[in-house]
Design an enzyme around this catalytic site. Structure first.
Site, PDB file in Angstrom:
ATOM      1  N   GLU A  63       0.848  -1.184   0.000  1.00 16.01           N
ATOM      2  CA  GLU A  63       0.000   0.000   0.000  1.00 16.01           C
ATOM      3  C   GLU A  63       0.887   1.237   0.000  1.00 16.01           C
ATOM      4  OE1 GLU A  63      -3.748   2.046   2.398  1.00 16.01           O
ATOM      5  OE2 GLU A  63      -2.807   0.268   3.221  1.00 16.01           O
ATOM      6  N   ALA A  74       2.105   0.166  10.387  1.00 21.77           N
ATOM      7  CA  ALA A  74       1.756  -1.241  10.209  1.00 21.77           C
ATOM      8  C   ALA A  74       0.885  -1.349   8.972  1.00 21.77           C
ATOM      9  CB  ALA A  74       1.022  -1.785  11.438  1.00 21.77           C
ATOM     10  N   MET A  75       0.632  -2.593   8.538  1.00 18.78           N
ATOM     11  CA  MET A  75      -0.148  -2.824   7.324  1.00 18.78           C
ATOM     12  C   MET A  75      -1.066  -4.008   7.522  1.00 18.78           C
ATOM     13  SD  MET A  75      -0.878  -1.827   4.383  1.00 18.78           S
ATOM     14  CE  MET A  75      -2.201  -2.612   3.473  1.00 18.78           C
ATOM     15  N   ASN A 109      -2.535  -6.244   5.660  1.00 18.65           N
ATOM     16  CA  ASN A 109      -2.643  -7.316   4.667  1.00 18.65           C
ATOM     17  C   ASN A 109      -3.478  -8.491   5.186  1.00 18.65           C
ATOM     18  OD1 ASN A 109      -0.331  -5.920   3.266  1.00 18.65           O
ATOM     19  ND2 ASN A 109       0.742  -6.722   5.046  1.00 18.65           N
ATOM     20  N   HIS A 155      -6.120  -1.555  15.475  1.00 18.87           N
ATOM     21  CA  HIS A 155      -6.417  -0.867  14.218  1.00 18.87           C
ATOM     22  C   HIS A 155      -6.242  -1.799  13.025  1.00 18.87           C
ATOM     23  CE1 HIS A 155      -6.543   2.711  11.534  1.00 18.87           C
ATOM     24  NE2 HIS A 155      -5.723   1.979  10.792  1.00 18.87           N
ATOM     25  N   GLU A 156      -5.106  -2.461  12.952  1.00 17.30           N
ATOM     26  CA  GLU A 156      -4.855  -3.317  11.794  1.00 17.30           C
ATOM     27  C   GLU A 156      -5.781  -4.529  11.780  1.00 17.30           C
ATOM     28  OE1 GLU A 156      -3.145  -1.899   9.638  1.00 17.30           O
ATOM     29  OE2 GLU A 156      -2.266  -0.394  10.952  1.00 17.30           O
ATOM     30  N   GLU A 177      -9.556   4.219   6.465  1.00 16.98           N
ATOM     31  CA  GLU A 177      -8.673   4.683   7.533  1.00 16.98           C
ATOM     32  C   GLU A 177      -9.401   5.485   8.604  1.00 16.98           C
ATOM     33  OE1 GLU A 177      -6.010   3.437   8.028  1.00 16.98           O
ATOM     34  OE2 GLU A 177      -5.318   2.667   6.097  1.00 16.98           O
TER      35      GLU A 177
END
Length: 877
Positions: free
Chosen positions: A123, A265-266, A268, A300-301, A323
Site C-alpha cells: 500500500e 503497520a499494514m 494485509n 487498528h490493523e 482509515e
C-alpha cells in the site's frame, strides 16, 4: 522548479477495462535476483483490445498469453508500463515473469529485505514493484501464492490467507509453501514474508466456535516482548465481535514485526506486517505510551479485516472510508480498554497538534480529496484523525443505536465490494431516515470550522439565548465554503455544578443534549432556566471545530472545578493557560504572562488536590499547551523564542505557587508497587511524572535531585525516560551524564535508542543543532531506517520548535539538506519529513524568508522524487 506530473482527479474516475479474477504468484526468492511468475486470469469488461499494466522499476523476463509466448511486436515493456496489444475479447491467461532485486530496494515498497528477512509493503502502489498489474483498489482478485527459498536462509514462508501444500525440494536445499486467500482483495493487500524468525503462538475461538491459530513473528530473542501484542490481538478480536458483530474469517492470523518500515503497520489480509515499535514491549524497554500504542495499532490493523479488507475502497480518493472509519473503531476499543475520558483528551490533543495545522496551511485538503499527485502523501492526519472525527459526529447525530444499524447495513450490503463514501452514508440514511446531504460536506470541504458562541440570560423571563455562528476559512482551491452540520453537545451548568433543566427550546433542532448547528448563525432559546448558567459547549469534543467563547476567567475556573464533562474540564484549563501564554508571547508582554495566570494556577491546584479524579486525567490537565500549540493559536508573525520564553515563565509561576503541593503528590505517588501496564497503574505514573516535569522546570536543586534519583533507580522505562526527559526539556547540565548512561545501557536495542535520539534532538538549546548533525554519523543512527530518521531528524523538526525555527535559518537548512539526500533513497520518508515546514508562513518575517529560501532550494533540485516534489510544491503554493 520542475513541473509535477498530471494529477489524478476524482471526477475522472472510470471503472477498469478489465477484471483480474485470479492471481497465481510463484516467487523464487533470491537476495539480489528474485524471479516472480504471475499468472493473471483476466476478463474484459467491455470492448477494449489493449491491456496496459503498470510497473515500477521492473525488469521483464518473460511474457505469454494462454500459454503461448508473445511476439516482440505484440507488446511494449518499459520499467513502468507493460502494454499488450490485441488481447482477446474473452477471458484469457496472461503469464508475466519479472526479476527484482530485494536487497537494493531502499524505497521499502514492494519486496525488500529487512534485517535478513524478505518482506513486502504494497500500500499504496508497491505491488507494481513486484509485477506488472492493474494496481488499483477496485480490481479485486483471489490470490494463490507459492514461495520458494533456501531453507537455511528462510525456514519461515508466509503469505496471505490459509496455508496449503509445503515441503522440501529434493537436492536443492530449498523448500516451498503455498498459501491461498479465498477472499477477493486488491493488490495493495498482498503480503509475503520469508526469513528466520522467532514466534509467539496462541489461538482464539470465535463467537461461532471456530478455532483460529494466532502467531506473532519477530527477531529471535525478542519473543517475550510480543506477549502484550498477542494479548491485545485477542482482546481486539473479542471486542469486534461484541461491539460490531464482526467475526474473523480465516483459519490463521499472523503478525510479523520488521525493523525497516515506512509506516506504522499494514493490514494485509491474514498477514499483518508491523513496524516493530508497535509490537515489541516489556517494562524495561517500553513506556506506558508505547504499551498503549501497541494495543491501539494492533487493534487498528485487525479491525481493518472488515473496514478495509472485506470492504475496501473503490479508489484512493476514498482512503478515509477505511482509515478514518478504522481509526474511530480503534479509538473506541482503546476507550473501552482504558479511560474513555483520558483517551478522548489524548486523541483531541493529537488532532489539534497534527490535523489543525494541516487544515490551516498550504497542505489543507478535504477528508476525501478530489485531486492528488502522489497518493502516498495523502496518508495524512486529515484522512485518519479528522476522518475518525467525522464518523464520531455521525454516531452523535444518529445515536448509538442508529449508528449500529447503519454499520450493520454497510457490512451486509457491501461485503466484498470496493465502496465509496456515498455508499457508506447511504446505509446510515436508509437505516435511520436521516437526511445526510449537508453532513456529507464534512467529506468534501477542507478547513477547520470556527464556531463563535455568545450567551445572554434574561433573569426576568427565565430565558437563556445562545447564539452560535460558524465560519470556515478559505483553503487551497476552496475560497468559499457552505455551512456544515455541526453537532454541539452541551450542558447549562448551574451554581451547584449540576446541569440546569429547561422547559422548552427553540431556534434549532435539539436532540437531548445535542444542538444541530446547520446555518451560518443560529440563536437557540431555552425557556424556563432558573438562574444564569455557565454554558458547557462541545462536550466530549463533539465536532472537530475551533470554539471561540467569551468566557470569563471565573467561569472557566468554575468549569474546571465543576463541569461534569471531563473533556470540558480539561478544555477550560487549557483555555486559561492559552490566554496566559499568548499574552506572554506578545511583543507588549514585557515578561508578563497575562491576567489569566492566577485563575489558571487556582484551577491547576484544584485538580492537583482532587483525589476523586483519575490520576491520568489530572496528569492531562497539568500538561500546559506546547510551543507548537501556542504558535498555532497566535497564528501569524510567530516568534518561537518569545513563545518558548512565555511557556517557561508560566511553568515557573506554577511551580512557584504550587511547589510544595507538587512535591507532596510526587512523594505520595512514589511508593513501591509492582509494574503493570494497565490503565490504572499507568495513570499513577503519568501524574507523578507530570508533576516531576513541572518541578524540574524550576531548576531547583531538590527537583533536579529528584529527577536524577528517579532516573537512576527506576525499575521501568516509563519512569526512567520521564526523568531523563524532564532534565533534557529543561536543558539542565545533569542531562549529559544521564544521556550517556542511558545510551550505554541500551546501545544494542534500536527501539530504545530511538527514544535517546529524540531526546537529544529535543533539547531546547542553541548547541542542539550541532549535536544532531554529529549524531548523523553515530553508530546508533542509520539513515536507511525510517524509525531512526523519524526519531532524530523528525524529532528535531517537530518537537524542537525554537531550534528548528532558528532566526538564522540554520534549522531549516539542515532539514532541507537531509531531505534532499534522503529523497534519492527513500522518497516517502523524505516527503513526510518535509511536512515540518507546513506552518512556515505563520513565522515572523525573518524566519519566514529563511524557510521559504530552504523550500525553494529543495524545489529547484534536479531529479526530485514525485513524492517530495508534490509536498514542496503545495507547501510553497
Amino acid at each position: 522548479m520542475k513541473a509535477a506530473e498530471a494529477p489524478f482527479r476524482l471526477a475522472d474516475y472510470a471503472p477498469p477495462a478489465f477484471d483480474i479474477t485470479h492471481v497465481d504468484l510463484d516467487f523464487r526468492l533470491d537476495r539480489t535476483e528474485t524471479r516472480v511468475l504471475a499468472r493473471l486470469s483476466i476478463r474484459p469488461r467491455g470492448t477494449a483490445t489493449v491491456l496496459e499494466l503498470v510497473g515500477d522499476e521492473l525488469v521483464l523476463a518473460g511474457l505469454s498469453l494462454d500459454g503461448a509466448p508473445l511476439a516482440a511486436d505484440a507488446f511494449t515493456a518499459t520499467p513502468s508500463l507493460l502494454t499488450v496489444r490485441a488481447v482477446p475479447d474473452r477471458p484469457f491467461l496472461l503469464e508475466i515473469e519479472t526479476v527484482i532485486d530485494p536487497s537494493a530496494n531502499t524505497k521499502l515498497m514492494g519486496l525488500y529485505r529487512s534485517t535478513g528477512a524478505y518482506c513486502t509493503q504494497c500500500e499504496a502502489e508497491g505491488f507494481r514493484r513486484i509485477t506488472y498489474f492493474l494496481d488499483r483498489p477496485d480490481v479485486l482478485s483471489v490470490y494463490t501464492t507459492r514461495i520458494e527459498a533456501l531453507k537455511s536462509e528462510a525456514p519461515l514462508l508466509l503469505a496471505n490467507g490459509n496455508p496449503g501444500a509445503h515441503g522440501d525440494i529434493p537436492g536443492s536445499g530449498r523448500h516451498f509453501a503455498v498459501w491461498h486467500d479465498p477472499f477477493p482483495k486488491p493488490s495493495y493487500l498482498f503480503a509475503l514474508v520469508a526469513g528466520d524468525l522467532g514466534a509467539v503462538k496462541d489461538s482464539f475461538t470465535t463467537m461461532s466456535g471456530r478455532k483460529v491459530d494466532l502467531a506473532i513473528y519477530c527477531e529471535h530473542g525478542k519473543e517475550a516482548r510480543c506477549l502484550y501484542a498477542m494479548d491485545a490481538l485477542k482482546r481486539s478480536m473479542r471486542w469486534d465481535e461484541t461491539a460490531f458483530g464482526r467475526e474473523y474469517d480465516l483459519d490463521v492470523f499472523n503478525i510479523v514485526a520488521v525493523s525497516d518500515f515506512n509506516m506504522g503497520a499494514m493490514e494485509n489480509k491474514g498477514l499483518n506486517i508491523f513496524n516493530d515499535k508497535y509490537v515489541l514491549a516489556d517494562p524495561n524497554t517500553a513506556t506506558d505510551v508505547d504499551y498503549a500504542n501497541v494495543e491501539g495499532v494492533i487493534a487498528h490493523e485487525y479491525f481493518h479485516n472488515w473496514t478495509g479488507n472485506r470492504i475496501t475502497c473503490r479508489d484512493w480518493f476514498q482512503l478515509c472510508l477505511k482509515e478514518g472509519l478504522t481509526v474511530f473503531r480503534d479509538q473506541e476499543f482503546s476507550s473501552d480498554m482504558r479511560s474513555r475520558a483520558v483517551k478522548r483528551i489524548a486523541d483531541v490533543r493529537t488532532l489539534q497538534a497534527r490535523q489543525f495545522p494541516e487544515d490551516g496551511g498550504p497542505l489543507a485538503h478535504p477528508v476525501r480529496p478530489e485531486i492528488y499527485h502522489e497518493i502516498s502523501n495523502f496518508y495524512t492526519p486529515t484522512v485518519y484523525e479528522k476522518g475518525a472525527e467525522v464518523v464520531r459526529m455521525l454516531q452523535t447525530i444518529l445515536g448509538e443505536d442508529g449508528f449500529r444499524r447503519g454499520m450493520d447495513l454497510y457490512f451486509n450490503r457491501h461485503d466484498g465490494d470496493a465502496a465509496t463514501i456515498e455508499d457508506f452514508l447511504a446505509c446510515f440514511a436508509e437505516a435511520t431516515g436521516e437526511d445526510l446531504t449537508q453532513f456529507s460536506l464534512w467529506y468534501s470541504q477542507a478547513g477547520t470550522p470556527q464556531v463563535a458562541a455568545r450567551g445572554e440570560f434574561d433573569a426576568r423571563h427565565r430565558r437563556y439565548r445562545l447564539t452560535l455562528a460558524q465560519s470556515i476559512p478559505a483553503t487551497p482551491g476552496q475560497p468559499v465554503k457552505r455551512p456544515m452540520q455541526i453537532p454541539v453537545r452541551f450542558g447549562l451548568i448551574g451554581p451547584n455544578g449540576e446541569d440546569l433543566d429547561f422547559a422548552s427550546v427553540s431556534g434549532a433542532r435539539v436532540d437531548g443534549d445535542v444542538i444541530h448547528l446547520t446555518a451560518a448563525s443560529q440563536t437557540v432559546t431555552f425557556e424556563g432556566v432558573s438562574t444564569r448558567p455557565v454554558p458547557s459547549l462541545l462536550r466530549g469534543f463533539s465536532a472537530p471545530v475551533r470554539l471561540a467563547i467569551d468566557a470569563s476567567a471565573e467561569d472557566l475556573l468554575f468549569q474546571v472545578r465543576a463541569d461534569r464533562d471531563p473533556f470540558n474540564r480539561w478544555q477550560a484549563a487549557q483555555t486559561l493557560a492559552m490566554r496566559s501564554l499568548v499574552a506572554g508571547a506578545s511583543a507588549t508582554a514585557e515578561g508578563r504572562n497575562g491576567a489569566a495566570e492566577p485563575a489558571l494556577i487556582d484551577a491547576l491546584g484544584a485538580v492537583l488536590d482532587d483525589e476523586k479524579l483519575e490520576p491520568a486525567f489530572r496528569a492531562q490537565v497539568l500538561q500546559i499547551p506546547s510551543e507548537a500549540d501556542i504558535a498555532r493559536e497566535i497564528g501569524e508573525n510567530v516568534d518561537p523564542d518569545a513563545v518558548a520564553a512565555s511557556r517557561k515563565r508560566l511553568r515557573l509561576a506554577i511551580v512557584s505557587s504550587l511547589g510544595p503541593r507538587l512535591l507532596a503528590v510526587h512523594t505520595a505517588l512514589g511508593a513501591e508497587q509492582s509494574y503493570s501496564p494497565d490503565a490504572g497503574n499507568a495513570g499513577v505514573r503519568a501524574l507523578r511524572n507530570a508533576v516531576l516535569d513541572l518541578m524540574v522546570a524550576s531548576g531547583s536543586r531538590a527537583a533536579v535531585g529528584a529527577a536524577v534519583w528517579q532516573f537512576e533507580t527506576a525499575d521501568n522505562m516509563t519512569d526512567r525516560l520521564a526523568a531523563l526527559a524532564a532534565l533534557c526539556h529543561a536543558a539542565l547540565p545533569e542531562r549529559l551524564s544521564a544521556l550517556h548512561t542511558f545510551h550505554e545501557a541500551y546501545r544494542s536495542d534500536p527501539l530504545v535508542l530511538d527514544k535517546w535520539l529524540t531526546l537529544e534532538a529535543s533539547v531546547p538549546a542553541p548547541e542542539t543543532l550541532d549535536r544532531v548533525k554529529a549524531l548523523l554519523a553515530h553508530p546508533s543512527f542509520a539513515a536507511s531506517n525510517p524509525n531512526r530518521v523519524r526519531a532524530l531528524v523528525g524529532g528535531f523538526a517537530s518537537l524542537n520548535q525554537a531550534q528548528f525555527n532558528r532566526a538564522d535559518g540554520a534549522g531549516y537548512d539542515f532539514v532541507a539538506d537531509f531531505v534532499l539526500d534522503l529523497d534519492r533513497r527513500n522518497p516517502q520518508t523524505a516527503a513526510r519529513l518535509l511536512v515540518a515546514f507546513r506552518s512556515w508562513r505563520s513565522m515572523e518575517p525573518v524566519r519566514r524568508a529563511a524557510a521559504e529560501a530552504a523550500l525553494r532550494r529543495i524545489a529547484s533540485a534536479p531529479k526530485l522524487s514525485p513524492d517530495t516534489l508534490d509536498i514542496v510544491t503545495r507547501t510553497l503554493a
